[in-house]
Motif scaffolding. Sequence first.
Motif, PDB file in Angstrom:
ATOM      1  N   TRP A 135     -36.849  67.367  79.655  1.00  0.00           N
ATOM      2  CA  TRP A 135     -35.634  68.376  79.990  1.00  0.00           C
ATOM      3  C   TRP A 135     -35.568  68.932  81.218  1.00  0.00           C
ATOM      4  CZ3 TRP A 135     -36.411  73.715  80.930  1.00  0.00           C
ATOM      5  CH2 TRP A 135     -37.694  74.236  80.970  1.00  0.00           C
ATOM      6  N   TYR A 156     -26.463  68.850  78.750  1.00  0.00           N
ATOM      7  CA  TYR A 156     -26.816  67.997  77.808  1.00  0.00           C
ATOM      8  C   TYR A 156     -28.006  68.441  77.035  1.00  0.00           C
ATOM      9  CZ  TYR A 156     -23.222  65.826  80.441  1.00  0.00           C
ATOM     10  OH  TYR A 156     -21.841  65.545  81.097  1.00  0.00           O
ATOM     11  N   CYS A 157     -29.148  69.044  77.906  1.00  0.00           N
ATOM     12  CA  CYS A 157     -30.265  69.470  77.021  1.00  0.00           C
ATOM     13  C   CYS A 157     -29.930  70.592  76.294  1.00  0.00           C
ATOM     14  CB  CYS A 157     -31.424  69.783  78.155  1.00  0.00           C
ATOM     15  SG  CYS A 157     -31.831  68.584  79.197  1.00  0.00           S
ATOM     16  N   GLN A 174     -27.087  71.072  74.917  1.00  0.00           N
ATOM     17  CA  GLN A 174     -26.421  70.766  73.651  1.00  0.00           C
ATOM     18  C   GLN A 174     -27.394  70.055  72.714  1.00  0.00           C
ATOM     19  OE1 GLN A 174     -23.354  67.986  74.576  1.00  0.00           O
ATOM     20  NE2 GLN A 174     -22.197  68.390  72.633  1.00  0.00           N
ATOM     21  N   LEU A 175     -28.342  69.358  73.117  1.00  0.00           N
ATOM     22  CA  LEU A 175     -29.124  68.718  72.336  1.00  0.00           C
ATOM     23  C   LEU A 175     -29.946  69.868  71.647  1.00  0.00           C
ATOM     24  CD1 LEU A 175     -30.106  65.619  71.555  1.00  0.00           C
ATOM     25  CD2 LEU A 175     -31.886  66.179  73.212  1.00  0.00           C
ATOM     26  N   THR A 208     -28.142  69.239  68.023  1.00  0.00           N
ATOM     27  CA  THR A 208     -28.965  68.207  67.373  1.00  0.00           C
ATOM     28  C   THR A 208     -30.333  68.776  66.783  1.00  0.00           C
ATOM     29  OG1 THR A 208     -28.031  66.376  68.542  1.00  0.00           O
ATOM     30  CG2 THR A 208     -29.933  65.672  67.643  1.00  0.00           C
ATOM     31  N   TYR A 240     -27.354  63.226  75.567  1.00  0.00           N
ATOM     32  CA  TYR A 240     -27.004  64.040  74.701  1.00  0.00           C
ATOM     33  C   TYR A 240     -26.564  63.048  73.348  1.00  0.00           C
ATOM     34  CZ  TYR A 240     -24.626  66.463  70.990  1.00  0.00           C
ATOM     35  OH  TYR A 240     -24.497  67.015  69.574  1.00  0.00           O
TER      36      TYR A 240
END
Length: 161
Positions: A49, A55-56, A58-59, A63, A131
Motif C-alpha cells: 500500500w 485505491y488502497c 477504497q480497498l 473490500t 482496487y
Amino acid sequence: MKLLLALLLAVAPPAHAEVPGWFAETFLDVREDVAEAAKDGKRLMLYFWLEGCPYCRQLEETTFRDPEVVRRMKSGFVAVALNVRGDREVTWTDGRKMSEKALTRFLEVRGTPTLIVFDERGRVVERIGGYVAPPGFMALLDKATVKVPGSASSPDRPAPR
C-alpha cells in the motif's frame, strides 16, 4: 487561524484508511510467515500500500470490511501489510534482507494496491493489482488457493506480470 485549520481538517478526507486489525503482525520474515501460514493450512498474502493512494483507501474501506471477504481472508490467508515507501526490514525467501521499498522494487510492484500470494513453499502464485470490489475479490481469493502443480514461479524471482 485555528478556525481555518479546524475547517480544513474537517473537510479533508484522510489520506489513508487504517489497515484492518485482523492483518498479521510479524517479524517480516517471509520464510517464517510462509511456514506459519502453511502450518495453519493458509497462504501468506503481502499487501503493498501507499499513503494517499485512493485505491488502497477504497480497498481498505470497502473490500477489507466486507464480512465475507474478512471471513475468507481470516480462514485462508495470513495478510501482512507493507508500505511501498517503508523502511522496515523484510527478510526474503532466500534470507536476503531489504527494506519494504527495496522489496517493492524487487517484486516489481508497479502500482498500489498490490497483493501477492505465496504458496506453501514460498513461491508467488497470484498477484492482485488495483482496487477490486468484494465479489471479484472473493473470486481472486478462490483462484489464489487452487493448487496447480508447476504453476507457481520460483521464490527467487518475481511472479510474472
